[in-house]
Design an enzyme around this catalytic site. Structure first.
Site, PDB file in Angstrom:
ATOM      1  N   GLU A   1       2.195  14.678  -9.211  1.00  0.00           N
ATOM      2  CA  GLU A   1       1.286  13.666  -9.132  1.00  0.00           C
ATOM      3  C   GLU A   1      -0.248  14.115  -8.925  1.00  0.00           C
ATOM      4  O   GLU A   1      -1.157  14.112  -9.612  1.00  0.00           O
ATOM      5  CB  GLU A   1       1.667  11.751  -8.813  1.00  0.00           C
ATOM      6  CG  GLU A   1      -0.072  11.466  -9.069  1.00  0.00           C
ATOM      7  CD  GLU A   1       0.593   9.228  -8.539  1.00  0.00           C
ATOM      8  OE1 GLU A   1      -0.951   8.880  -8.543  1.00  0.00           O
ATOM      9  OE2 GLU A   1       1.508   9.926  -8.264  1.00  0.00           O
ATOM     10  N   ARG A   2      -0.193  14.760  -7.058  1.00  0.00           N
ATOM     11  CA  ARG A   2      -1.238  15.375  -6.482  1.00  0.00           C
ATOM     12  C   ARG A   2      -1.571  16.344  -6.839  1.00  0.00           C
ATOM     13  O   ARG A   2      -3.357  16.653  -6.980  1.00  0.00           O
ATOM     14  CB  ARG A   2      -0.864  15.452  -5.362  1.00  0.00           C
ATOM     15  CG  ARG A   2      -0.786  13.581  -4.599  1.00  0.00           C
ATOM     16  CD  ARG A   2       0.246  14.174  -3.403  1.00  0.00           C
ATOM     17  NE  ARG A   2       0.417  12.521  -2.492  1.00  0.00           N
ATOM     18  CZ  ARG A   2       1.806  12.432  -1.911  1.00  0.00           C
ATOM     19  NH1 ARG A   2       1.887  13.515  -1.255  1.00  0.00           N
ATOM     20  NH2 ARG A   2       1.729  11.320  -1.404  1.00  0.00           N
TER      21      ARG A   2
ATOM     22  N   GLN B   1     -37.202  24.947  -7.245  1.00  0.00           N
ATOM     23  CA  GLN B   1     -35.600  26.626  -5.809  1.00  0.00           C
ATOM     24  C   GLN B   1     -34.625  24.946  -5.730  1.00  0.00           C
ATOM     25  O   GLN B   1     -33.644  25.137  -5.557  1.00  0.00           O
ATOM     26  CB  GLN B   1     -36.101  26.718  -4.959  1.00  0.00           C
ATOM     27  CG  GLN B   1     -35.359  27.898  -3.987  1.00  0.00           C
ATOM     28  CD  GLN B   1     -36.046  27.646  -2.715  1.00  0.00           C
ATOM     29  OE1 GLN B   1     -36.222  27.433  -2.119  1.00  0.00           O
ATOM     30  NE2 GLN B   1     -36.446  29.527  -2.825  1.00  0.00           N
TER      31      GLN B   1
ATOM     32  N   GLN C   1     -29.013  12.470  -8.389  1.00  0.00           N
ATOM     33  CA  GLN C   1     -29.380  12.867  -7.974  1.00  0.00           C
ATOM     34  C   GLN C   1     -30.550  13.585  -7.945  1.00  0.00           C
ATOM     35  O   GLN C   1     -31.373  12.943  -9.230  1.00  0.00           O
ATOM     36  CB  GLN C   1     -29.161  13.367  -6.530  1.00  0.00           C
ATOM     37  CG  GLN C   1     -30.231  13.087  -5.402  1.00  0.00           C
ATOM     38  CD  GLN C   1     -30.734  12.354  -4.699  1.00  0.00           C
ATOM     39  OE1 GLN C   1     -29.883  11.710  -4.426  1.00  0.00           O
ATOM     40  NE2 GLN C   1     -31.801  12.317  -4.198  1.00  0.00           N
TER      41      GLN C   1
ATOM     42  N   GLY D   1      -2.343   8.276  -5.509  1.00  0.00           N
ATOM     43  CA  GLY D   1      -1.718   9.030  -5.361  1.00  0.00           C
ATOM     44  C   GLY D   1      -1.363   9.535  -3.591  1.00  0.00           C
ATOM     45  O   GLY D   1      -0.550  10.772  -3.837  1.00  0.00           O
TER      46      GLY D   1
ATOM     47  N   GLY E   1       1.095  -1.285   0.068  1.00  0.00           N
ATOM     48  CA  GLY E   1       0.436  -0.222   0.004  1.00  0.00           C
ATOM     49  C   GLY E   1       0.705   1.669   0.307  1.00  0.00           C
ATOM     50  O   GLY E   1       1.363   1.359  -0.853  1.00  0.00           O
TER      51      GLY E   1
END
Length: 387
Positions: free
Chosen positions: A246-247, A283, A343, A370, A135
């Protein structure tokens, strides 16, 4: 408004228009087919290279086009906004995480061997760091590269590698000092994609479907010593530096995907009729759109500010913290906008073929890849001196 600002805005508009036309003619008609196939044609790399996109930000002597972050961001945001496919972008630009260590630390010969062909769209580059069971803990990686004469012999595994199935060049993090189990024993090595002993297995994913993702295995893969990037033991520092770019790029992607969700939701709300009126006339729907827009504009302003500092060379611990926090904010904005767009579209938002449905599935890889949210917060706290 200064002339330079006008020129910048004109340049950005032209780039965005080019991206829009490219998506409409060369991506949108085929994207669902590519998603089903799990890949897109290699010819698309050459097409992106013709437009100059693969070369943005690379040295001119290597075939690159020197470009500040604001211009690279404009291309990234536009391609995400109009294309709405993280898989397409992840593989098409996998070289942007695979090549920077070579650009900064590779020998002149290695740079010439690897980089120009990638920027021309002839070859594909990928980064291979993550390991099964490892990881985010990069310092604990187990893939080894022992020296035998003029070669390194590589053994180990990598996982979740974008473009891993067809990369021609793999920038691989390896442990060259087998006695040093910490960061100091790590180096970076360029492994050719056709090296004997390299095997690849495709991975099935929730999203990024048209991006090939692989698990790699190295069984006695011999790599010339000249393919070492920089010096032995410097790999961990290269990895940490590489993450910042990368980030920043992922933040721009997240902004573009948020805008994509907003565009699709607004378009649907203006067309869809309920109870005798358009959705946008309600609304509650307008307020959802405003909530999306608030987050989009704050992300854009933050991205512009952090990128301007990078272009000015004003970096340091506090800037790194800003990048980490921006990445979290941008991906949370993407998550919110994808949720609200689905939604608003209702049942249609749950159907394959809508952009917000695809982006909804791709949110988590952006929040994890990342550097996960949790890692970003901890790194930011340390860079800010909160401990």
């Amino acid at each position: 408004m200064t002339a330079s600002t006008e020129d910048l805005q004109q340049e950005t508009r032209l780039l965005e228009d080019t991206v829009r036309r490219f998506v409409q003619t060369e991506v949108a008609p085929h994207l669902e087919q590519w998603e089903e196939a799990g890949e897109f044609p290699r010819a698309l790399y050459a097409r992106a290279a013709e437009l100059g996109w693969l070369a943005l930000g690379y040295p001119t002597e290597l075939g690159g086009i020197e470009a500040p972050w604001h211009l690279r961001n404009a291309m990234t945001v536009a391609l995400a906004r109009y294309g709405g496919s993280g898989g397409l972008m992840a593989s098409l630009f996998s070289h942007n995480i695979g090549l920077p260590p070579v650009v900064r630390h590779g020998s002149p010969a290695l740079r010439q061997k690897v980089i120009p062909g990638v920027l021309r769209g002839e070859t594909i580059a990928a980064l291979a760091i993550t390991e099964p069971g490892g990881g985010t803990d990069v310092s604990a990686l187990r893939t080894t590269a022992r020296r035998e004469g003029g070669d390194y012999v590589v053994d180990g595994e990598k996982v979740f590698i974008t473009s891993g199935m067809r990369a021609d060049w793999l920038t691989v993090a390896v442990r060259t000092d087998l006695k040093n189990k910490g960061p100091g024993g790590i180096s970076m090595l360029i492994v050719p994609g056709d090296a004997p002993g390299l095997s690849r297995n495709a991975l099935n994913k929730m999203g990024w479907l048209c991006s090939d993702t692989a698990q790699l295995r190295f069984d006695g893969v011999r790599v010339p010593v000249g393919n070492l990037v920089g010096q032995e033991g410097e790999g961990f520092k290269m990895i940490l530096t590489n993450f910042n770019g990368e980030r920043l790029g992922m933040s721009a992607m997240a902004l573009g995907f948020s805008e994509c969700c907003f565009d699709e939701a607004l378009d649907w709300a203006r067309q869809r009729k309920t109870f005798g009126m358009a959705l946008v006339d309600h609304q509650v729907i307008r307020h959802k759109l405003v909530d999306m827009k608030m987050r989009i504009e704050s992300t854009r302003a933050w991205l512009d500010a952090v990128s301007a500092r990078a272009d000015a060379g004003v970096k340091g611990p506090e800037w790194v913290a800003q990048v980490c926090m921006l990445k979290n904010h941008a991906t949370q904005t993407m998550q919110f906008c994808a949720d609200q767009a689905v939604q608003i579209l209702g049942g249609m938002g749950y159907m394959r073929g809508t952009k917000c449905e695809r982006i909804y599935r791709e949110v988590k890889v952006m929040m994890i890849g990342g550097g996960s949210e949790e890692i970003m917060k901890e790194l930011a706290s340390r860079q800010l001196g909160l401990l």
